[in-house]
Design a protein around this motif. Structure first.
Motif, PDB file in Angstrom:
ATOM      1  N   MET A 107       0.824  -1.203   0.000  1.00  0.00           N
ATOM      2  CA  MET A 107       0.000   0.000   0.000  1.00  0.00           C
ATOM      3  C   MET A 107       0.864   1.262   0.000  1.00  0.00           C
ATOM      4  O   MET A 107       0.569   2.215  -0.724  1.00  0.00           O
ATOM      5  CB  MET A 107      -0.915   0.015   1.233  1.00  0.00           C
ATOM      6  N   MET A 108       1.929   1.269   0.765  1.00  0.00           N
ATOM      7  CA  MET A 108       2.725   2.481   0.931  1.00  0.00           C
ATOM      8  C   MET A 108       3.635   2.765  -0.258  1.00  0.00           C
ATOM      9  O   MET A 108       4.323   3.777  -0.277  1.00  0.00           O
ATOM     10  CB  MET A 108       3.540   2.410   2.216  1.00  0.00           C
ATOM     11  N   GLN A 109       3.620   1.937  -1.270  1.00  0.00           N
ATOM     12  CA  GLN A 109       4.405   2.203  -2.472  1.00  0.00           C
ATOM     13  C   GLN A 109       3.785   3.316  -3.309  1.00  0.00           C
ATOM     14  O   GLN A 109       4.445   3.887  -4.170  1.00  0.00           O
ATOM     15  CB  GLN A 109       4.568   0.935  -3.306  1.00  0.00           C
ATOM     16  N   SER A 110       2.560   3.643  -3.036  1.00  0.00           N
ATOM     17  CA  SER A 110       1.854   4.685  -3.781  1.00  0.00           C
ATOM     18  C   SER A 110       2.071   6.049  -3.131  1.00  0.00           C
ATOM     19  O   SER A 110       1.814   6.215  -1.940  1.00  0.00           O
ATOM     20  CB  SER A 110       0.355   4.364  -3.803  1.00  0.00           C
ATOM     21  N   PRO A 122      10.391   1.289   6.427  1.00  0.00           N
ATOM     22  CA  PRO A 122      11.081   2.260   7.284  1.00  0.00           C
ATOM     23  C   PRO A 122      11.407   3.586   6.610  1.00  0.00           C
ATOM     24  O   PRO A 122      11.299   4.643   7.242  1.00  0.00           O
ATOM     25  CB  PRO A 122      12.366   1.528   7.699  1.00  0.00           C
ATOM     26  N   ASP A 123      11.777   3.575   5.332  1.00  0.00           N
ATOM     27  CA  ASP A 123      12.139   4.829   4.675  1.00  0.00           C
ATOM     28  C   ASP A 123      10.936   5.765   4.536  1.00  0.00           C
ATOM     29  O   ASP A 123      11.057   6.978   4.735  1.00  0.00           O
ATOM     30  CB  ASP A 123      12.799   4.575   3.314  1.00  0.00           C
ATOM     31  N   ILE A 124       9.775   5.215   4.226  1.00  0.00           N
ATOM     32  CA  ILE A 124       8.573   6.051   4.129  1.00  0.00           C
ATOM     33  C   ILE A 124       8.142   6.507   5.519  1.00  0.00           C
ATOM     34  O   ILE A 124       7.725   7.649   5.703  1.00  0.00           O
ATOM     35  CB  ILE A 124       7.451   5.300   3.388  1.00  0.00           C
ATOM     36  N   TYR A 125       8.267   5.632   6.508  1.00  0.00           N
ATOM     37  CA  TYR A 125       7.966   6.006   7.897  1.00  0.00           C
ATOM     38  C   TYR A 125       8.793   7.223   8.310  1.00  0.00           C
ATOM     39  O   TYR A 125       8.263   8.194   8.844  1.00  0.00           O
ATOM     40  CB  TYR A 125       8.239   4.816   8.822  1.00  0.00           C
ATOM     41  N   ILE A 126      10.085   7.182   8.036  1.00  0.00           N
ATOM     42  CA  ILE A 126      10.970   8.295   8.405  1.00  0.00           C
ATOM     43  C   ILE A 126      10.543   9.574   7.692  1.00  0.00           C
ATOM     44  O   ILE A 126      10.480  10.648   8.295  1.00  0.00           O
ATOM     45  CB  ILE A 126      12.443   7.946   8.095  1.00  0.00           C
ATOM     46  N   ALA A 175      -1.051   7.168  -1.390  1.00  0.00           N
ATOM     47  CA  ALA A 175      -1.270   6.575  -0.069  1.00  0.00           C
ATOM     48  C   ALA A 175      -0.446   7.315   0.984  1.00  0.00           C
ATOM     49  O   ALA A 175      -0.928   7.578   2.092  1.00  0.00           O
ATOM     50  CB  ALA A 175      -0.899   5.093  -0.084  1.00  0.00           C
ATOM     51  N   GLU A 176       0.778   7.663   0.642  1.00  0.00           N
ATOM     52  CA  GLU A 176       1.629   8.403   1.579  1.00  0.00           C
ATOM     53  C   GLU A 176       0.990   9.744   1.940  1.00  0.00           C
ATOM     54  O   GLU A 176       0.941  10.124   3.108  1.00  0.00           O
ATOM     55  CB  GLU A 176       3.009   8.620   0.974  1.00  0.00           C
ATOM     56  N   ARG A 177       0.487  10.457   0.950  1.00  0.00           N
ATOM     57  CA  ARG A 177      -0.164  11.750   1.212  1.00  0.00           C
ATOM     58  C   ARG A 177      -1.413  11.598   2.070  1.00  0.00           C
ATOM     59  O   ARG A 177      -1.644  12.371   2.997  1.00  0.00           O
ATOM     60  CB  ARG A 177      -0.512  12.437  -0.110  1.00  0.00           C
ATOM     61  N   ILE A 178      -2.205  10.573   1.759  1.00  0.00           N
ATOM     62  CA  ILE A 178      -3.438  10.352   2.523  1.00  0.00           C
ATOM     63  C   ILE A 178      -3.125   9.994   3.966  1.00  0.00           C
ATOM     64  O   ILE A 178      -3.732  10.528   4.901  1.00  0.00           O
ATOM     65  CB  ILE A 178      -4.301   9.259   1.844  1.00  0.00           C
ATOM     66  N   TRP A 179      -2.163   9.091   4.188  1.00  0.00           N
ATOM     67  CA  TRP A 179      -1.794   8.719   5.548  1.00  0.00           C
ATOM     68  C   TRP A 179      -1.219   9.908   6.312  1.00  0.00           C
ATOM     69  O   TRP A 179      -1.501  10.080   7.496  1.00  0.00           O
ATOM     70  CB  TRP A 179      -0.812   7.539   5.555  1.00  0.00           C
ATOM     71  N   LEU A 180      -0.436  10.734   5.648  1.00  0.00           N
ATOM     72  CA  LEU A 180       0.111  11.920   6.297  1.00  0.00           C
ATOM     73  C   LEU A 180      -1.028  12.821   6.775  1.00  0.00           C
ATOM     74  O   LEU A 180      -1.042  13.270   7.921  1.00  0.00           O
ATOM     75  CB  LEU A 180       1.040  12.683   5.355  1.00  0.00           C
ATOM     76  N   GLN A 181      -1.997  13.051   5.923  1.00  0.00           N
ATOM     77  CA  GLN A 181      -3.135  13.893   6.292  1.00  0.00           C
ATOM     78  C   GLN A 181      -3.933  13.281   7.444  1.00  0.00           C
ATOM     79  O   GLN A 181      -4.290  13.973   8.404  1.00  0.00           O
ATOM     80  CB  GLN A 181      -4.045  14.099   5.086  1.00  0.00           C
TER      81      GLN A 181
END
Length: 85
Positions: free
Chosen positions: A24-27, A71-75, A30-36
């Motif tokens: 999921m986090m490859q998109s 981990p890289d997206i988490y950071i 998805a990263e923008r939505i989770w951040l929001q």
């Protein structure tokens, strides 16, 4: 089920969840939505009320799952939550 079988099944489920999060986090969307969503839950902000603490706990659980999977997206997300870009 024996304890060993239960542990093996739990490990299988944990790995399946980790792979789901990874996929999921490859998109970038998805990263923008989770951040929001994490910002709306209060991640990275000062907790003032009991409700803030509950919401922060939920955001921490999400971030922990994210950290285990990617981990890289988490950071990157934690840095954005803290205003570090």
């Amino acid at each position: 089920m024996t304890q060993e079988e239960e542990r093996a099944e739990q490990a299988r489920l944990d790995e399946a969840e980790r792979l789901d999060w990874f996929e999921m986090m490859q998109s970038p969307a998805a990263e923008r939505i989770w951040l929001q969503l994490l910002q709306e839950l209060g991640a990275g902000r000062l907790m003032v009320t009991e409700n803030d603490m509950r919401m922060r706990n939920v955001s921490d659980q999400i971030l922990n799952r994210m950290a285990q999977a990617v981990p890289d997206i988490y950071i990157r997300i934690v840095c954005k939550l803290q205003g570090i870009q």
